[in-house]
Write an enzyme that holds these catalytic residues in place. Structure first.
Site, PDB file in Angstrom:
ATOM      1  N   ASP A  35       0.954  -1.079   0.068  1.00  0.00           N
ATOM      2  CA  ASP A  35       0.033  -0.006  -0.159  1.00  0.00           C
ATOM      3  C   ASP A  35       1.012   1.252  -0.094  1.00  0.00           C
ATOM      4  OD1 ASP A  35       0.788  -0.700   2.639  1.00  0.00           O
ATOM      5  OD2 ASP A  35      -0.536   1.109   3.398  1.00  0.00           O
ATOM      6  N   GLU A  42       0.212  -0.767   5.715  1.00  0.00           N
ATOM      7  CA  GLU A  42       1.367  -0.084   6.600  1.00  0.00           C
ATOM      8  C   GLU A  42       1.045   1.211   6.684  1.00  0.00           C
ATOM      9  OE1 GLU A  42       5.078   1.185   8.013  1.00  0.00           O
ATOM     10  OE2 GLU A  42       4.125   1.721   6.154  1.00  0.00           O
TER      11      GLU A  42
HETATM   12  N1  BES Z   1       9.031   3.227   5.018  1.00  0.00           N
HETATM   13  C1  BES Z   1       8.282   4.071   6.194  1.00  0.00           C
HETATM   14  C2  BES Z   1       9.103   3.979   7.566  1.00  0.00           C
HETATM   15  C3  BES Z   1      10.270   4.913   7.417  1.00  0.00           C
HETATM   16  C4  BES Z   1      10.137   6.210   7.135  1.00  0.00           C
HETATM   17  C5  BES Z   1      11.682   4.331   7.273  1.00  0.00           C
HETATM   18  C6  BES Z   1      11.539   7.013   7.087  1.00  0.00           C
HETATM   19  C7  BES Z   1      12.785   5.112   7.145  1.00  0.00           C
HETATM   20  C8  BES Z   1      12.685   6.348   7.101  1.00  0.00           C
HETATM   21  C9  BES Z   1       6.712   3.442   6.467  1.00  0.00           C
HETATM   22  O1  BES Z   1       6.378   3.008   5.138  1.00  0.00           O
HETATM   23  C10 BES Z   1       6.275   4.653   7.078  1.00  0.00           C
HETATM   24  O2  BES Z   1       5.992   5.826   6.450  1.00  0.00           O
HETATM   25  N2  BES Z   1       5.337   4.232   7.767  1.00  0.00           N
HETATM   26  C11 BES Z   1       4.289   5.065   8.466  1.00  0.00           C
HETATM   27  C12 BES Z   1       3.601   4.119   9.602  1.00  0.00           C
HETATM   28  C13 BES Z   1       2.588   4.820  10.249  1.00  0.00           C
HETATM   29  C14 BES Z   1       1.548   4.894   9.315  1.00  0.00           C
HETATM   30  C15 BES Z   1       2.071   3.972  11.435  1.00  0.00           C
HETATM   31  C16 BES Z   1       4.991   6.368   9.068  1.00  0.00           C
HETATM   32  O3  BES Z   1       6.108   6.429   9.670  1.00  0.00           O
HETATM   33  O4  BES Z   1       4.290   7.461   8.976  1.00  0.00           O
HETATM   34 MN    MN Z   2       7.288   2.309   3.835  1.00  0.00          MN
END
Ligand code: BES
Ligand code: MN
Length: 459
Positions: free
Chosen positions: A97, A159
């Site tokens: 997603d 996610e």
């Molecule tokens: N890939 C990101 C996490 C990430 C962000 C890793 C920056 C390394 C650097 C992940 O897909 C993400 O954005 N997760 C969301 C999770 C939330 C909706 C619970 C986020 O961090 O906003």
């Molecule tokens: Mn991600």
């Protein structure tokens, strides 16, 4: 001449195989980017279904047993192939997603029509995290039928929307998911040309706060001066969330220092795209502010648009808040602390209603042991001798803490396809194609080294 067949493909064979597979991997990545699968409420979830099916098809093509699984939320894809006798099983995680596109006018090209510009592939999800899926596929294709480990590929479908049904999904499929090592291709590298191993992530709590001061809108001249409008009241409440230096002022959140690396301010300003003259806020080292301290942002406000606002006092106004939690903090406790702060600081007795959106726990990973050494060695080779930097990240991957709890013995390798210019979640998200090639090679080398590590042969 006797023919020696090694059970594990050599480094040079893997290099060649990855190079051979890259054009097809790129084409399939583009196919995935064309599917606008957004798990957020209010979006057409049939695209998430299509995207799950497309991922399932890719994994079937790699010779895996595949099922599309759900537990009340969006579909995840699970693909499995049994381990050769004595070999470890590796879980490969990514998510299919993507985030919403935000303001379309800010995109230089169609977010769901991938295009290459200056060595980067542009499109929503081109990096986060469809390139993560394709890195796994690239490694599997490179090995073909000579895969030296067992694999469980787990590609989540919500996610970006908080992984609400993830715990149930993992519990229901627990037996199928057990693995010795897990590779999470959903983080970032330190720079173009410098790989990273992520060892901590922040947690998150998202919620909405709605302020009411009036039963209905009233003439701003007749009542203004004695009646607080809801928007002014909300803005004043939001202003209490930081102190003057810009540190989060909510009491009871965990904040620590001690990040392992420095992020030079001039580099940080450029990568963030900070406007001229704007000072950073918060205090302490930048990496501490980003990785080991909490952050709080207002993500949106529902209020009359300026072009249409009459001369009237607004009765209600609503903001979306997002708190990033330092490793060691706990989402439910942090949410209670935030609620208490908002209720206690409501200006002028305004009514405040707080509703929860979603949360995710932070995590810390101890990167010692043979599997982490295998990863470091694979990275060094794929990046021509450049060592991986151990980093924290300020973003969140709720899956990791859940998985750590379920399988405390598994080594969790958080790798990534992003670089500081990827603009994940923003307009004009992109993937650096040169780095992506290294990521694919690194993952293939990693699987080979993991197999060797387990069987006692030196990698
Ligand atoms: N890939 C990101 C996490 C990430 C962000 C890793 C920056 C390394 C650097 C992940 O897909 C993400 O954005 N997760 C969301 C999770 C939330 C909706 C619970 C986020 O961090 O906003
Ligand atoms: Mn991600």
């Amino acid at each position: 001449m006797p023919v020696m067949t090694s059970p594990i493909m050599s480094e040079s064979d893997l290099r060649e195989a990855v190079t051979r597979e890259l054009p097809g991997v790129r084409a399939d990545l583009e196919r995935l980017v064309r599917i606008p699968g957004i798990a957020f409420e209010g979006f057409d979830h049939s695209h998430v279904e299509r995207s799950a099916e497309a991922v399932a098809e890719l994994l079937r093509g790699c010779g895996l047993d595949v099922e599309v699984a759900r537990a009340g939320g969006q579909p995840a894809v699970i693909g499995r192939r049994a381990a050769p006798p004595g070999a470890p099983t590796v879980m490969l995680y990514a998510h299919h997603d993507v985030q919403p596109i935000g303001d379309r006018a800010l995109w230089e090209s169609d977010p769901f029509e991938p295009v290459e510009r200056d060595g980067r592939l542009y499109g929503r999800g081109a990096a986060d995290d469809k390139a993560g899926i394709m890195a796994h596929v690239a490694a599997l294709r490179a090995f073909g039928d000579q895969l030296p480990v067992g694999v469980v590929v787990f590609v989540e479908g919500e996610e970006e929307y908080g992984s609400d049904s993830l715990e149930r999904l993992l519990a229901e499929h627990r037996d199928k998911l057990a693995s010795d090592v897990i590779v999470i291709a959903d983080s970032t590298n330190w720079d173009v040309g410098v790989p990273a191993l992520t060892t901590s992530l922040r947690g998150i709590v998202n919620c909405f706060v709605e302020v009411r001061t009036l039963d209905h809108a009233v003439h701003s001249g007749m009542f203004g001066g004695a009646v607080p409008d809801a928007l002014t009241t909300l803005v004043r409440l939001l202003a209490t969330l930081h102190d003057d230096a810009g540190n989060v002022a909510v009491q009871g959140l965990v904040a620590r220092e001690g990040a392992s690396v420095d992020y030079p301010e001039d580099r940080f300003r450029v990568e963030a795209g900070l406007a001229d003259g704007v000072r950073l806020f918060g205090s302490g080292r930048i990496t501490d502010r980003l990785w080991t301290k909490p952050a709080l942002a207002v993500l949106g406000i529902d209020a009359p648009a300026t072009g249409e606002a009459p001369n009237a006092l607004v009765p209600t106004a609503k903001a979306k808040l997002s708190v990033r939690l330092a490793p060691g903090d706990e989402p439910k406790r942090a949410y209670a602390a935030l609620r208490e702060h908002l209720e206690r600081n409501a200006p002028w007795g305004a009514q405040v209603e707080i509703t929860f959106e979603h949360d995710g726990a932070p995590c810390v990973i101890d990167a010692s042991g043979p599997m982490f050494d295998a990863a470091r060695s694979a990275f060094r080779t794929a990046w021509d001798g450049t060592d991986a930097v151990e980093i924290g990240v300020g973003g969140s991957i709720p899956f990791i803490a859940t998985f750590q709890e379920m399988f405390p013995q598994a080594a969790i390798l958080v790798t990534g396809v992003e670089d500081p210019h990827a603009r994940a979640h923003g307009p004009n998200e992109s993937l650096h194609l040169g780095e992506f090639a290294r990521v694919c090679l690194a993952e293939a080398l990693l699987l080979a080294r993991v197999a060797q590590t387990r069987s006692g042969v030196n990698p």
